[in-house]
Design a protein around this motif. Sequence first.
Motif, PDB file in Angstrom:
ATOM      1  N   PRO A  70      -3.005  -9.456  13.697  1.00  0.00           N
ATOM      2  CA  PRO A  70      -4.363  -9.313  14.230  1.00  0.00           C
ATOM      3  C   PRO A  70      -5.331  -8.817  13.033  1.00  0.00           C
ATOM      4  O   PRO A  70      -4.677  -8.426  11.935  1.00  0.00           O
ATOM      5  N   PRO A  71      -6.524  -8.718  12.974  1.00  0.00           N
ATOM      6  CA  PRO A  71      -7.559  -8.342  12.006  1.00  0.00           C
ATOM      7  C   PRO A  71      -7.258  -6.800  11.817  1.00  0.00           C
ATOM      8  O   PRO A  71      -7.020  -6.029  12.963  1.00  0.00           O
ATOM      9  N   GLY A  72      -7.289  -6.240  10.606  1.00  0.00           N
ATOM     10  CA  GLY A  72      -7.250  -4.824  10.424  1.00  0.00           C
ATOM     11  C   GLY A  72      -7.685  -4.614   9.027  1.00  0.00           C
ATOM     12  O   GLY A  72      -8.071  -5.345   8.368  1.00  0.00           O
ATOM     13  N   ARG A  73      -7.549  -3.217   8.549  1.00  0.00           N
ATOM     14  CA  ARG A  73      -7.704  -3.113   7.469  1.00  0.00           C
ATOM     15  C   ARG A  73      -6.837  -3.522   6.399  1.00  0.00           C
ATOM     16  O   ARG A  73      -5.503  -3.383   6.696  1.00  0.00           O
ATOM     17  N   HIS A  74      -7.232  -4.381   5.526  1.00  0.00           N
ATOM     18  CA  HIS A  74      -6.332  -5.197   4.768  1.00  0.00           C
ATOM     19  C   HIS A  74      -4.929  -4.608   4.106  1.00  0.00           C
ATOM     20  O   HIS A  74      -3.916  -4.767   4.365  1.00  0.00           O
ATOM     21  N   ARG A  75      -5.556  -3.531   3.378  1.00  0.00           N
ATOM     22  CA  ARG A  75      -4.276  -2.856   2.682  1.00  0.00           C
ATOM     23  C   ARG A  75      -3.063  -2.167   3.537  1.00  0.00           C
ATOM     24  O   ARG A  75      -2.018  -2.450   3.522  1.00  0.00           O
ATOM     25  N   ARG A  76      -3.798  -1.622   4.574  1.00  0.00           N
ATOM     26  CA  ARG A  76      -2.954  -0.905   5.549  1.00  0.00           C
ATOM     27  C   ARG A  76      -2.117  -1.934   6.339  1.00  0.00           C
ATOM     28  O   ARG A  76      -0.774  -1.639   6.506  1.00  0.00           O
ATOM     29  N   VAL A  77      -2.556  -3.068   6.767  1.00  0.00           N
ATOM     30  CA  VAL A  77      -1.736  -3.934   7.209  1.00  0.00           C
ATOM     31  C   VAL A  77      -0.491  -4.582   6.337  1.00  0.00           C
ATOM     32  O   VAL A  77       0.353  -4.756   6.854  1.00  0.00           O
ATOM     33  N   MET A  78      -0.909  -4.912   5.246  1.00  0.00           N
ATOM     34  CA  MET A  78      -0.030  -5.370   4.391  1.00  0.00           C
ATOM     35  C   MET A  78       1.020  -4.391   3.725  1.00  0.00           C
ATOM     36  O   MET A  78       2.262  -4.498   3.936  1.00  0.00           O
ATOM     37  N   ILE A  79       0.817  -2.958   3.894  1.00  0.00           N
ATOM     38  CA  ILE A  79       1.604  -1.753   3.761  1.00  0.00           C
ATOM     39  C   ILE A  79       2.849  -1.949   4.398  1.00  0.00           C
ATOM     40  O   ILE A  79       3.826  -1.581   4.471  1.00  0.00           O
ATOM     41  N   GLN A  80       2.078  -1.857   5.986  1.00  0.00           N
ATOM     42  CA  GLN A  80       3.062  -1.775   6.910  1.00  0.00           C
ATOM     43  C   GLN A  80       3.969  -2.979   7.208  1.00  0.00           C
ATOM     44  O   GLN A  80       5.191  -2.885   7.310  1.00  0.00           O
ATOM     45  N   MET A  81       3.517  -4.228   6.751  1.00  0.00           N
ATOM     46  CA  MET A  81       4.442  -5.376   6.706  1.00  0.00           C
ATOM     47  C   MET A  81       5.728  -4.964   5.786  1.00  0.00           C
ATOM     48  O   MET A  81       6.770  -5.438   6.122  1.00  0.00           O
ATOM     49  N   VAL A  88      -7.564 -12.965   7.605  1.00  0.00           N
ATOM     50  CA  VAL A  88      -9.132 -12.358   8.260  1.00  0.00           C
ATOM     51  C   VAL A  88      -8.727 -11.001   8.598  1.00  0.00           C
ATOM     52  O   VAL A  88      -7.975 -10.482   9.469  1.00  0.00           O
ATOM     53  N   GLY A  89      -9.315  -9.864   7.666  1.00  0.00           N
ATOM     54  CA  GLY A  89      -9.415  -8.433   8.025  1.00  0.00           C
ATOM     55  C   GLY A  89     -10.463  -7.832   7.116  1.00  0.00           C
ATOM     56  O   GLY A  89     -11.370  -8.480   6.598  1.00  0.00           O
ATOM     57  N   HIS A  90     -10.329  -6.650   7.211  1.00  0.00           N
ATOM     58  CA  HIS A  90     -11.463  -5.774   6.445  1.00  0.00           C
ATOM     59  C   HIS A  90     -10.821  -5.459   5.065  1.00  0.00           C
ATOM     60  O   HIS A  90      -9.920  -4.827   4.836  1.00  0.00           O
ATOM     61  N   GLY A  91     -11.646  -5.898   3.971  1.00  0.00           N
ATOM     62  CA  GLY A  91     -11.222  -5.842   2.685  1.00  0.00           C
ATOM     63  C   GLY A  91     -10.524  -6.734   2.135  1.00  0.00           C
ATOM     64  O   GLY A  91      -9.875  -7.734   2.911  1.00  0.00           O
ATOM     65  N   GLY A  92      -9.830  -6.651   0.740  1.00  0.00           N
ATOM     66  CA  GLY A  92      -8.997  -7.684   0.278  1.00  0.00           C
ATOM     67  C   GLY A  92      -9.532  -8.739  -0.370  1.00  0.00           C
ATOM     68  O   GLY A  92      -8.640  -9.277  -1.303  1.00  0.00           O
TER      69      GLY A  92
END
Length: 279
Positions: free
Chosen positions: A94-105, A12-16
């Motif tokens: 946690p919820p976040g901008r989908h692409r940013r979260v995946m990039i950071q991971m 669950v996040g923004h976008g994706g």
Amino acid sequence: MQVIGLCRFSYVGHGGYKQEHASLEERRAYLYAPERLEERFRLFETVCLPSVIGQTDADFQLLVVVGECFPLPYLDRLLTLTEPLPNVVISVQPPGRHRRVMIQMLNDARENPDAPCLQFRLDDDDAMAVSFVERLKQAAQDLEPVWPRYPMTTIDFNRGYVYRASADGLAIKPDRYPYTALSMGVVVAGGSNQTIMHHGHHTLWRVTPTLTIPDGDMYLRGYNSFNDSRSKGRGKEINVTPVTPEEAHHLKQTFNVDSAAVARAFSSPGLLPLPVEGE
């Protein structure tokens, strides 16, 4: 070379997602509807995870990403399924901008940012050929004269199947499609912080050198009642047919996916009827 895979499991996040929602609460209600999660788990258990377990080269890490609000009974189920697999990591975010979260991971998972690495994506209802990691590494080796000069280089396998799962087992259609998310990988050069999530998978050819490999069935792409790709585009036009015994054998050998196991899983109660085509 380190190999990192990314699998988003109803995060669950923004976008994706192609299907849009007005708020995170609306998205959460859709993603965590019991009938949807039950279908996703049955697909993960009988299609996605067997293809991960069956890899001929097990020297890779798969990050399975869920939201921090993922329903606890399903999180326990996911942890139980993956506990025996040392190269599969469940990451709660946690919820976040989908692409940013995946990039950071992906960048956090790199053991040495100054060394090159391979990255790929896998949806929770899709399967990769059991030779995928092995062939991805071989292709990167073949491309070694090229990729050190670029932040990122794409390797694309463009042949496989679209499938649908039911109480009758698998129904399939042969498929050829370039730059589909589940059958490609990227070589990220040492010192680059680029990731496979920096660009949409269909646009990687615009911004990176690419190698397309057209031989061998390399993906099983889901086409089921809650599949995101049904909401837009070519998914609405696909007609699948039940597998023959010969095709079932081929899918077992190529993807470690057993049509009979799929039939047993989808014969259990707890799933809504599949929608009628065109709805």
